[in-house]
Design an enzyme around this catalytic site. Structure first.
Site, PDB file in Angstrom:
ATOM      1  N   CYS A 284       0.819  -1.213   0.000  1.00 60.93           N
ATOM      2  CA  CYS A 284       0.000   0.000   0.000  1.00 60.93           C
ATOM      3  C   CYS A 284       0.853   1.264   0.000  1.00 60.93           C
ATOM      4  O   CYS A 284       0.699   2.136  -0.848  1.00 60.93           O
ATOM      5  CB  CYS A 284      -0.936  -0.025   1.207  1.00 60.93           C
ATOM      6  SG  CYS A 284      -1.892   1.487   1.370  1.00 60.93           S
TER       7      CYS A 284
ATOM      8  N   CYS B 178      -1.374   1.717  -3.145  1.00 63.71           N
ATOM      9  CA  CYS B 178      -2.369   2.791  -2.967  1.00 63.71           C
ATOM     10  C   CYS B 178      -1.757   4.189  -2.951  1.00 63.71           C
ATOM     11  O   CYS B 178      -2.246   5.095  -3.644  1.00 63.71           O
ATOM     12  CB  CYS B 178      -3.112   2.625  -1.643  1.00 63.71           C
ATOM     13  SG  CYS B 178      -3.345   0.955  -1.067  1.00 63.71           S
TER      14      CYS B 178
ATOM     15  N   LYS C 106       0.271   5.376  -6.172  1.00 65.53           N
ATOM     16  CA  LYS C 106      -0.750   5.399  -7.236  1.00 65.53           C
ATOM     17  C   LYS C 106      -1.677   6.604  -7.080  1.00 65.53           C
ATOM     18  O   LYS C 106      -1.955   7.325  -8.026  1.00 65.53           O
ATOM     19  CB  LYS C 106      -1.515   4.068  -7.162  1.00 65.53           C
ATOM     20  CG  LYS C 106      -2.669   3.859  -8.065  1.00 65.53           C
ATOM     21  CD  LYS C 106      -3.979   4.374  -7.585  1.00 65.53           C
ATOM     22  CE  LYS C 106      -4.564   3.881  -6.312  1.00 65.53           C
ATOM     23  NZ  LYS C 106      -5.210   2.602  -6.302  1.00 65.53           N
TER      24      LYS C 106
ATOM     25  N   TYR D 271      -8.752  -3.350 -11.541  1.00 62.36           N
ATOM     26  CA  TYR D 271      -8.680  -1.934 -11.178  1.00 62.36           C
ATOM     27  C   TYR D 271      -7.263  -1.375 -11.298  1.00 62.36           C
ATOM     28  O   TYR D 271      -7.084  -0.206 -11.656  1.00 62.36           O
ATOM     29  CB  TYR D 271      -9.309  -1.671  -9.803  1.00 62.36           C
ATOM     30  CG  TYR D 271      -8.432  -2.011  -8.620  1.00 62.36           C
ATOM     31  CD1 TYR D 271      -7.645  -1.050  -8.015  1.00 62.36           C
ATOM     32  CD2 TYR D 271      -8.404  -3.298  -8.089  1.00 62.36           C
ATOM     33  CE1 TYR D 271      -6.849  -1.357  -6.921  1.00 62.36           C
ATOM     34  CE2 TYR D 271      -7.622  -3.615  -7.001  1.00 62.36           C
ATOM     35  CZ  TYR D 271      -6.841  -2.643  -6.425  1.00 62.36           C
ATOM     36  OH  TYR D 271      -6.051  -2.947  -5.351  1.00 62.36           O
TER      37      TYR D 271
ATOM     38  N   GLU E 123      -6.412   1.889 -13.539  1.00 60.51           N
ATOM     39  CA  GLU E 123      -5.854   3.089 -12.894  1.00 60.51           C
ATOM     40  C   GLU E 123      -4.530   3.508 -13.540  1.00 60.51           C
ATOM     41  O   GLU E 123      -4.313   4.697 -13.821  1.00 60.51           O
ATOM     42  CB  GLU E 123      -5.642   2.820 -11.398  1.00 60.51           C
ATOM     43  CG  GLU E 123      -6.946   2.684 -10.638  1.00 60.51           C
ATOM     44  CD  GLU E 123      -6.767   2.330  -9.172  1.00 60.51           C
ATOM     45  OE1 GLU E 123      -7.708   2.551  -8.412  1.00 60.51           O
ATOM     46  OE2 GLU E 123      -5.697   1.829  -8.772  1.00 60.51           O
TER      47      GLU E 123
ATOM     48  N   HIS F 105     -27.297  20.830  -1.451  1.00 57.57           N
ATOM     49  CA  HIS F 105     -27.523  21.347  -2.794  1.00 57.57           C
ATOM     50  C   HIS F 105     -26.677  22.578  -3.064  1.00 57.57           C
ATOM     51  O   HIS F 105     -26.539  23.406  -2.164  1.00 57.57           O
ATOM     52  CB  HIS F 105     -29.014  21.688  -2.936  1.00 57.57           C
ATOM     53  CG  HIS F 105     -29.381  22.160  -4.301  1.00 57.57           C
ATOM     54  ND1 HIS F 105     -29.488  21.307  -5.376  1.00 57.57           N
ATOM     55  CD2 HIS F 105     -29.636  23.409  -4.763  1.00 57.57           C
ATOM     56  CE1 HIS F 105     -29.813  22.005  -6.444  1.00 57.57           C
ATOM     57  NE2 HIS F 105     -29.901  23.282  -6.112  1.00 57.57           N
TER      58      HIS F 105
ATOM     59  N   GLU G 129     -25.959  14.630  -4.044  1.00 61.06           N
ATOM     60  CA  GLU G 129     -27.366  14.731  -3.638  1.00 61.06           C
ATOM     61  C   GLU G 129     -28.255  13.811  -4.482  1.00 61.06           C
ATOM     62  O   GLU G 129     -29.342  13.424  -4.059  1.00 61.06           O
ATOM     63  CB  GLU G 129     -27.875  16.176  -3.714  1.00 61.06           C
ATOM     64  CG  GLU G 129     -28.005  16.736  -5.103  1.00 61.06           C
ATOM     65  CD  GLU G 129     -28.583  18.159  -5.115  1.00 61.06           C
ATOM     66  OE1 GLU G 129     -29.651  18.379  -4.542  1.00 61.06           O
ATOM     67  OE2 GLU G 129     -27.929  19.061  -5.694  1.00 61.06           O
TER      68      GLU G 129
END
Ligand code: FAD
Length: 464
Positions: free
Chosen positions: A41, A46, A49, A180, A184, A448, A453
């Site tokens: 990681c 992670c 990356k 993934y 990525e 908003h 939302e």
């Protein structure tokens, strides 16, 4: 010989989390790491990356800035300088890991470790030329990239090398594999300006993710300029005067850098560390089979994270090779063994993000999986332009989807493609972990104007 309560092999996400938590409950713990503390990681996963994902996203931000009236002169990027800054950040984090282990009183051995033998109810572990007697062992050795044995494979790199050794931006990049990590890395190179192709065997990237999410992300990545070569299998790689030539694809593809992201397997890490001798049960990829307490087939020997397989927990574990999962599993072991506390790991509402361009994120299960598990589901979908880019000529569209159990009204799946999808999904993951129903989503007053939302204002079920 040192006497320990726990010896942890592997100083990555799972190992460090378990060692620290166990030591905090008074256990005498040692941890061995044969590379750099922080593991995949922090060092080659992670963190590097994500920093590169941020860097690669800047050209898009500049385009949006122009849409909003900003102007600036020639824009340049110092790729090597950026990577050096990235490396400084990683070294800082590595030092923090070391400090946390030292602070917790964990003995750190910077060496490869192996289980030498069983001794009484415990084990003898060998690391750094020393023998450690320990009541329990945790294997947290992670996994390593796997690629097929085809002619010319010696010319390719894996994600490990991309994130540690590549310092010049190639003009043309081919990324093979569409999990993934492949997606990525392809988006990162494309964002920095390399002409990038994503080569995949199937129709669409990200097998196992929601079909609508896959389709929408594929369209958006293609609209952003990424070449997606589906139903393509590379048979041979040849070094030519023009670069690297990938054969098997029609027409043959040329690239300056070929990245293989065709999966990761535990076997190189779980092999040769004394597990075969102890007859620890493993699957064909070398993953240690564990039960729902992360115990292997050998009493006192546990495994977490990428090197483990939770078939015994009724969980398809390959899907969960993620840092927070390894951490949660490591902590759960420490709590159960040294604090008499059961800390269940919730795999059902696991959230995860794909740091592609645009981002995608998901929590819970896909529509297909919901059907396979026997749910009668109601689907809600939204597809709209992000407000932030409405002032320019962009093809960007956000996609959101909810999979709802018709019987209980519980939200089973929450899926999104769009800017900041990873950040947005985290809050919804908390709601889903708390058992939120569609009515709870509807009762939530929206913030908003935001993209998020839309998740609480989807009114009409989708009629296929
Ligand atoms: P690791 O972190 O791999 O740690 C294992 C450690 O054990 C290594 O440091 C290794 O050197 C050491 N070791 C191995 N054998 C021995 C031995 N015999 N003796 C001593 N030490 C040994 N996950 C996410 O959640 N989000 C992401 O965005 C994400 N991005 C990723 C990007 C990439 C390119 C990759 C490859 C992975 C990514 N992951 C991500 C997955 C994540 O990194 C892993 O799931 C996680 O690191 C697993 O932790 P672990 O403790 O099981 O193993």
């Amino acid at each position: 010989m040192s006497q320990l309560d726990l010896f942890v092999i592997g100083g990555g996400s799972g190992g460090v989390a378990c060692a620290r938590r166990a030591a905090s409950h008074g256990a005498k713990v040692a941890l061995a790491e044969d590379s750099r503390l922080g593991g995949t990681c922090v060092i080659r996963g992670c963190v590097p990356k994500k920093l590169m994902h941020y860097g690669a996203g800047v050209p898009h931000e500049l385009a949006v800035a122009r849409d909003m009236g900003w102007s600036f002169g020639e824009v340049r990027h110092d790729f090597r300088g950026f990577l050096e800054a990235r490396n400084r950040e990683i070294a800082r984090l590595e030092a923090i890991y070391r400090g946390m282990l030292d602070g917790a009183g964990v003995t750190v051995v910077k060496s490869r470790a192996k289980v030498a033998c069983r001794q009484g109810d415990g084990f003898v572990v060998e690391a750094g030329g020393e023998l450690f007697q320990t009541k329990r062992v945790l294997i947290a050795t992670g996994a390593a990239p796997f690629f097929p044995d085809i002619p010319g494979i010696e010319h390719v790199v894996t994600s490990d090398q991309v994130l540690e050794d590549v310092y010049d931006l190639p003009a043309r990049v081919a990324v093979i594999g569409a999990g993934y990590i492949g997606v990525e890395l392809a988006c990162i190179f494309q964002g920095f300006g390399a002409k990038t192709s994503l080569v995949l065997r199937g129709d669409q990237p990200l097998r196992g993710f929601d079909e609508d999410l896959r389709r929408h992300l594929t369209d958006q990545m293609a609209a952003g300029g990424l070449e997606i070569l589906s139903r393509s299998v590379v048979k041979r790689i040849e070094r030519t005067a023009g670069g690297l030539c990938l054969h098997g694809i029609e027409p043959a593809l040329e690239a300056d850098l070929v990245v293989y992201a065709t999966g990761r397997r535990p076997i190189p890490k779980t092999h040769g560390i004394g597990l075969e001798e102890l007859e620890v049960r493993m699957d064909h990829e070398g993953a240690i089979l564990v039960d729902d307490t992360y115990k292997s087939s050998v009493d006192g020997l546990y495994a977490v994270g990428d090197c483990s397989d939770h078939a015994g927990c009724g969980v398809d574990s390959g899907q969960f090779d993620l840092t927070p999962v390894a951490i949660a599993e490591g902590r759960a072991i420490a709590e159960r063994l040294f604090n008499d506390r059961v800390m269940p790991v919730r795999y059902d509402t696991l959230a995860t993000a794909i740091f592609s361009s645009p981002e995608a994120a998901t929590c819970g299960i896909s529509e297909v999986r919901a059907h396979a598990e026997g749910y009668d589901v109601e689907i809600y979908k939204a597809n709209f332009r992000p407000m932030r880019t409405t002032m320019g000529q962009h093809a960007h569209r956000i996609f959101m989807k909810l999979v709802v159990d018709r019987k209980t009204d519980r939200v089973l799946g929450c899926h999104m493609v769009g800017p900041e999808a990873g950040e947005i999904i985290q809050g919804f993951a908390t709601a889903m972990t708390a058992g939120a129903t569609k009515a709870d989503f509807d009762d939530t007053i929206a913030v908003h104007p935001t993209a998020a939302e839309e998740f609480v204002t989807m009114y009409q079920p989708f009629k296929g």
